[in-house]
Scaffold this active site. Structure first.
Site, PDB file in Angstrom:
ATOM      1  N   GLN A  33      74.622 -77.981 -84.955  1.00  0.00           N
ATOM      2  CA  GLN A  33      74.354 -79.160 -84.135  1.00  0.00           C
ATOM      3  C   GLN A  33      73.101 -79.914 -84.564  1.00  0.00           C
ATOM      4  OE1 GLN A  33      73.683 -78.222 -80.023  1.00  0.00           O
ATOM      5  NE2 GLN A  33      72.077 -76.714 -80.440  1.00  0.00           N
ATOM      6  N   TYR A 218      53.210 -57.539 -86.523  1.00  0.00           N
ATOM      7  CA  TYR A 218      53.712 -56.951 -87.767  1.00  0.00           C
ATOM      8  C   TYR A 218      53.668 -57.991 -88.883  1.00  0.00           C
ATOM      9  CZ  TYR A 218      58.073 -59.033 -85.906  1.00  0.00           C
ATOM     10  OH  TYR A 218      59.012 -59.880 -85.366  1.00  0.00           O
TER      11      TYR A 218
END
Length: 394
Positions: A33, A218
């Site tokens: 989209q 992380y």
């Protein structure tokens, strides 16, 4: 003859599905989209159950170049910063499950999948196509967009996410039921590691647990960047459809309060914050919620989940490979039976992950005696609690 399959949604799940199906010789058209293919967000954790599937799709070497491979997962108190538990990753994951545990930027993973789909060249990649209608017949499907374009194929796969339009065509009973707003809000930030003080840089996965909140940090982008996410039980901010809201550390602290000194120093060092409200749906209860006749769902369109097991993208990738394996090289006539096999094989595992993710949220955010019991158990049992053989080996 191979089947002609239409995939609604050009995110990680949609592209993984297109790549997997193209490997079986099928023509796959993908409809996105947005005006261009891309992804928002920051980090994704990929357990060995997921990296094993990505290797099947031919992405092992590409992943190694852009992902980070942490050596350990360490759980800490959000207040004191003291270590509560630890799980060895790195070589231990490879030895135990035959695949690595990786951390990657969402855009990097999306880019690898997009490049691989383009290299296959077995279908169209259509942008600016907001699918709003799906019609099915015995042998054909037709999807139409909000700007009055239409496309025809022999099957349709809904990879159009939490607010899936394709899901409404499959599951008329829940068509008017929106996803559940959980009351939890997530904030994310991303910074270059070399721009942070040495004490704040991270080579592994670190998790901080506190009452009504937790944080995760992380490395991504081959370890050169650090991804930080904080999730707190607070009123949803902004539009629930918006996964990329501008926010700030002040907004985060207003919702979550101040943490201990070590975590607080990391949060204050991050250069900018984005936010989104967490939503999900109840765990699946039958295969019928994932496929029927010539229509199938993958990823969040079928089983949106909270991120407390770090498996949202992972389950979409597992779905993609399972769907391809169910169909094989079968043609149009094989689609309904193949989609039924796919749903039968996947729904219980996805439901289990949905349920355990919800349960993890309660455990991560516990307070009082439950928190004390959690910490004692984690200190005593360590890896036996943190490892997930049922998940990583599945």
């Amino acid at each position: 003859m191979p089947a002609h399959i239409l995939v609604a949604g050009g995110g990680i799940g949609g592209l993984a599905t297109a790549l997997a199906l193209a490997g079986g010789g099928h023509r796959v058209d993908v409809f996105e989209q947005a005006a261009a293919f891309g992804d928002i967000g920051a980090g994704v954790q990929l357990g060995p159950n997921v990296t094993r599937r990505l290797s099947q799709l031919g992405l092992e070497n590409s992943l190694a170049r852009v992902a980070a491979q942490p050596e350990a997962l360490v759980v800490r108190s959000a207040g004191s910063g003291a270590e509560i538990g630890r799980l060895a990753l790195g070589a231990a994951m490879r030895q135990r499950y035959g695949a690595p545990y990786l951390c990657i930027h969402r855009a990097d993973l999306h880019g690898l999948l997009l490049d691989a789909v383009r290299a296959r060249g077995t279908g169209a990649l259509v942008t600016g196509a907001q699918i709003e209608r799906v019609e099915l017949s015995d042998e054909l499907v037709c999807v139409s967009s909000s700007d009055a374009r239409a496309w025809e194929g022999e099957a349709v796969v809904g990879a159009d996410g939490l607010w899936s339009v394709v899901r409404r065509r499959l599951d008329a009973a829940s068509a008017g039921q929106p996803p559940r707003i959980t009351g939890h809000t997530a904030w994310r930030a991303l910074a270059r590691q070399d721009a942070l003080p040495p004490a704040l840089r991270r080579g592994g996965v670190e998790v901080w647990l506190g009452p009504q909140l937790h944080a995760v940090a992380y490395p991504v982008r081959a370890g050169e960047w650090l991804n930080v996410v904080v999730i707190a039980e607070s009123a949803p901010a902004g539009n629930a459809h918006d996964w990329d809201q501008a926010s700030s550390l002040a907004a985060l602290q207003a919702a979550a309060g101040r943490t201990g000194a070590s975590l607080q120093a990391l949060l204050e060092a991050m250069p900018g914050w984005r936010a989104w409200s967490l939503s999900d749906r109840p765990p699946l209860v039958s295969a019928a919620e994932m496929a029927h006749e010539r229509l199938a769902l993958v990823g969040d369109a079928a089983h949106p989940m909270v991120p407390y097991l770090a498996q949202g993208a992972g389950m979409a990738i597992e779905d993609a490979v399972a769907l391809s394996e169910a169909l094989g090289e079968g043609g149009s006539d094989a689609v309904p039976a193949a989609f039924a096999r796919y749903a039968a094989a996947r729904w219980q595992r996805n439901a289990q992950v949905q349920a355990k993710a919800r349960r993890n949220g309660q455990i991560f955010h516990a307070s009082g005696p439950v928190r004390l019991g959690r910490d004692l158990a984690m200190r005593a049992l360590g890896e036996r609690l943190l490892d997930q053989p049922w998940l990583y080996g599945g």
